[in-house]
Design an enzyme around this catalytic site. Structure first.
Site, short mmCIF file in Angstrom:
data_model
loop_
_atom_site.label_atom_id
_atom_site.label_comp_id
_atom_site.label_asym_id
_atom_site.label_seq_id
_atom_site.Cartn_x
_atom_site.Cartn_y
_atom_site.Cartn_z
N LYS A 114 1.00 -100.47 47.68
CA LYS A 114 0.09 -99.35 47.43
C LYS A 114 -1.33 -99.69 47.86
O LYS A 114 -2.10 -98.81 48.26
CB LYS A 114 0.15 -98.95 45.96
CG LYS A 114 1.44 -98.27 45.54
CD LYS A 114 1.37 -97.78 44.13
CE LYS A 114 2.63 -97.02 43.72
NZ LYS A 114 3.82 -97.87 43.68
N GLU A 197 -7.76 -96.52 39.36
CA GLU A 197 -8.31 -95.37 40.04
C GLU A 197 -8.56 -94.23 39.06
O GLU A 197 -8.07 -94.25 37.93
CB GLU A 197 -7.38 -94.90 41.17
CG GLU A 197 -6.01 -94.49 40.71
CD GLU A 197 -5.08 -94.18 41.88
OE1 GLU A 197 -5.27 -94.76 42.97
OE2 GLU A 197 -4.15 -93.38 41.69
N GLU A 272 3.37 -88.52 49.54
CA GLU A 272 3.16 -87.94 48.22
C GLU A 272 1.66 -87.84 47.92
O GLU A 272 0.90 -88.76 48.24
CB GLU A 272 3.87 -88.77 47.16
CG GLU A 272 5.38 -88.86 47.39
CD GLU A 272 6.12 -89.46 46.22
OE1 GLU A 272 5.47 -90.02 45.32
OE2 GLU A 272 7.36 -89.35 46.19
N GLU A 286 1.19 -92.08 47.69
CA GLU A 286 1.99 -93.13 48.32
C GLU A 286 2.87 -92.50 49.38
O GLU A 286 2.98 -91.28 49.48
CB GLU A 286 2.85 -93.86 47.29
CG GLU A 286 3.91 -92.99 46.62
CD GLU A 286 4.70 -93.75 45.56
OE1 GLU A 286 4.42 -94.94 45.35
OE2 GLU A 286 5.59 -93.14 44.95
N ASN A 288 6.86 -92.73 50.76
CA ASN A 288 8.22 -93.24 50.60
C ASN A 288 8.87 -93.30 51.97
O ASN A 288 9.07 -92.27 52.62
CB ASN A 288 9.03 -92.36 49.66
CG ASN A 288 8.50 -92.37 48.25
OD1 ASN A 288 8.26 -91.35 47.65
ND2 ASN A 288 8.30 -93.57 47.70
N ARG A 290 11.78 -93.57 53.24
CA ARG A 290 13.22 -93.40 53.09
C ARG A 290 13.51 -91.93 52.84
O ARG A 290 12.60 -91.10 52.74
CB ARG A 290 13.73 -94.20 51.89
CG ARG A 290 12.99 -93.87 50.60
CD ARG A 290 13.62 -94.48 49.38
NE ARG A 290 12.78 -94.41 48.19
CZ ARG A 290 12.62 -93.35 47.42
NH1 ARG A 290 13.25 -92.22 47.73
NH2 ARG A 290 11.85 -93.38 46.35
#
Length: 631
Positions: A114, A197, A272, A286, A288, A290
């Site tokens: 991240k 954050e 996302e 983030e 993903n 996949r």
């Protein structure tokens, strides 16, 4: 091409279905508990890879590559979860001369952190939440939190799935939040690094599906709403995301596509975002690298097969569609069906599926069939129910009807919770934030009394139908005696509660169960399953002798003790004999279906015995810790 699916359950079946349509042979791999699972039977070949222990089976790179060699596979599809975002596995597959049906390993590695992903997103011009990741020294993190301003989100730098995330509303909560996030991150990912954050107070979780090829082509397939979450785990998803201002919607889609181009993305993936529901501002969360669990809702509105696209770009083909040819239409919902009891803290449940009836005109992505046994070894998700319609309200109503028509016998699931969920005003309005389920008053116990009445009615109707129309079973208007004995039907539900039903007291008891309560009767097995308000209830029909016989043995649990609510693995025992505890204190931590569950003391007391140790497997109702009796 022969494709090995390095995964299990419903995603393995999903990949097999598309691979077979495209003319590719398939190889399933399975651990011992999955030997009889439907996905194993679906594949053209199946190779055993070890015991239930994930490290020795589905997470073993060596055993997966051995299976590929044994079967003569040409390619590996990782599914999602397990090793799907493991750069070392992707590299090993490629080094073995196999086609990796996923993105470049270097991209997996970069976006898997991240911290690194956040820096890449910022470099690509994608908005990121104000935060800090330059140091892991507690003093530096405390100072960063003060600069950013509370509330603060502390989250793991590695991994995902809601692990290693804590919120500190004020400075005095930060130390504990940091400690818990680091500990959980180390346990889950072997990496205790965190990011601090700004916490968005009304956050929505919105994501964008992207697909890239090895020729520089990138497309985005619109938004998905994933804000209905519990403990950072997605529960209900939909596409497209509702009630987004057009500048926000277009900004999300453009940012996702730009990030994919910036990193040279060459497979299916999801970017996302956190969207501030009050301002419409959005920030990178983030990526993903996949296929996502919720990909079917995007397939519904676009008409594209994402697994087919994955396979095509993995073999070097350019994307078969351009951005201008994509015209999303309609609306779709996906409900994740889990083997868990929503009325008991979403505790995971195991058992055997005795009956499965799926309504027509839905998409049913399932790990189970009638006869499948749910074990405690893996994730509790057993299926996904996907429905769509020309607009959001039509799709939502269709999901409600489908949940009322779905019948899963033998196993407790969260279908009734979903039926309650989709009628909640924020869901109806499409104004859900990720805090909705944390703040909502969740439904209580299911209406087992009504379910028992319907089960008794269904049982009686089935027995009449089976008996036929002989003179002794259907006497009609004849009366042989003026006396009419009172009959009772004795039912036992899945919680062990016994219901005595007098048929004459059931409204319209002589009729089969009405359409509003779908049912299935197993006469030889003396079992009835009914659907009431979207929840499947299974009852055993007890004989007169069983009902009046004394209990045949003591239960595992008793007063003054902590017992296992379900089969699990003990991970932590923070108490020892002689310790004084207060009500709510942690006594044992167990793991089941990839989730940690804390068992606490019911009140103040002194520990008498600790009967388990970390690493020990325990059974339902097994006594774990006892307490001294009051003098």
């Amino acid at each position: 091409m022969k494709i090995l699916i390095a995964n299990r359950a419903e995603i393995a079946r999903r990949v097999i279905r598309t691979a077979r349509r495209l003319g590719h042979a398939t190889v399933a791999v399975y651990a011992e508990p999955d030997a009889g699972a439907p996905f194993v039977a679906d594949a053209d070949e199946a190779v055993p890879i070890g015991p239930a222990d994930l490290a020795a089976s589905y997470l073993s790179v060596e055993r997966l590559l051995d299976a590929a060699a044994i079967s003569g596979a040409d390619a590996v599809h990782p599914g999602y979860g397990f090793l799907s975002e493991n750069a070392a596995f992707a590299t090993a597959v490629i080094d073995a001369g196999l086609v990796w049906i996923g993105p470049n390993p270097s991209v997996i590695e970069a976006m898997g952190s991240k911290i690194e992903a956040r820096r890449i997103a910022a470099a690509a011009g994608v908005p990121v939440i104000p935060g800090y990741d330059e140091s892991q020294q507690p003093a530096d993190l405390v100072a960063a939190a003060e600069r950013i301003g509370y509330p603060i989100l502390v989250k793991a730098a590695a991994g995902g799935g809601g692990k290693g995330i804590r919120i500190a509303q004020a400075p005095e909560e930060f130390e504990r939040a940091l400690d818990e996030a680091v500990t959980e991150a180390e346990r889950s990912f072997g990496d205790g690094r965190v990011i601090v954050e700004r916490f968005i107070t009304r956050p929505r979780h919105v994501e964008v599906q992207v697909v890239g090829d090895r020729h520089g082509g990138v497309i985005e397939l619109g938004t998905r709403e994933c804000s209905v979450q519990r403990r950072y785990q997605k529960v209900l998803e939909e596409a497209p995301a509702p009630n987004l201002a057009e500048p926000t919607r277009q900004g999300l889609r453009a940012a996702a596509a730009e990030l994919a181009r910036f990193i040279g993305y060459d497979s299916t993936g999801t970017v996302e975002f956190v969207v501030d529901d009050e301002t419409g501002d959005f920030f990178f969360l983030e990526m993903n690298t996949r296929l996502q669990v919720e990909h079917p809702v995007t397939e519904f509105i676009t008409g594209l097969d994402l697994v087919e696209l994955q396979i095509a770009v993995a073999t070097g083909e350019p994307l078969p569609v351009t951005q201008y040819e994509i015209a999303p239409a309609g609306h779709a919902f996906e409900a994740r069906i889990n083997a868990e009891d929503a009325t008991r803290g979403f505790a995971p449940r195991i058992g055997t599926v005795s009956h499965l009836s799926v309504p027509p005109d839905v998409r049913w992505e399932s790990a189970v069939e009638a006869g499948t046994t749910i074990t405690p070894h893996y994730d509790p998700m057993i299926a996904k129910l996907i429905v769509g319609g020309p607009d959001r309200e039509a799709a939502r109503r269709r999901l409600g009807r489908a949940l009322e028509e779905l019948l899963i016998g033998g196993v407790v699931t969260n279908t009734g919770f979903h039926r309650w969920l989709i009628d909640q005003p924020p869901v109806v309005a499409g104004r859900v934030t990720t805090r909705f389920l944390d703040e909502a008053e969740l439904p209580g116990a299911h209406d087992r009394a009504t379910a028992a009445d319907r089960a008794a009615a269904a049982w009686m109707a089935a027995r009449r139908d089976a008996a036929g129309a002989g003179p002794w079973t259907a006497p009609g208007d004849r009366r042989f005696t003026p006396h009419r004995p009172t009959r009772r039907i004795v039912l036992e539900d899945q919680a062990g509660e016994v219901h005595e039903i007098v048929p004459e007291t059931i409204p319209e008891a002589s009729a089969p169960t009405p359409p509003s309560g779908v049912s299935h009767v197993d006469l030889p097995g003396r079992q009835v399953a009914v659907n009431v308000d979207g929840q499947s209830h299974t009852f055993s029909v007890r004989s007169r002798s069983e009902h009046w016989a004394p209990a045949g043995g003591a239960a595992h649990g008793h007063a003054g003790s902590v017992v296992a609510p379900f089969p699990a693995l003990v991970t932590e025992v923070p108490v020892k004999p002689g310790d004084a505890v207060a009500g709510g204190d942690t006594v044992v931590v167990i793991e089941a279906m990839k989730m940690l569950h804390t068992l606490t003391a019911g009140g103040p007391g002194v520990v008498a015995e600790v009967r388990v140790a970390p690493g020990q497997q325990v059974a339902t109702n097994q006594v774990l810790v006892t307490f001294e009796e009051d003098e």
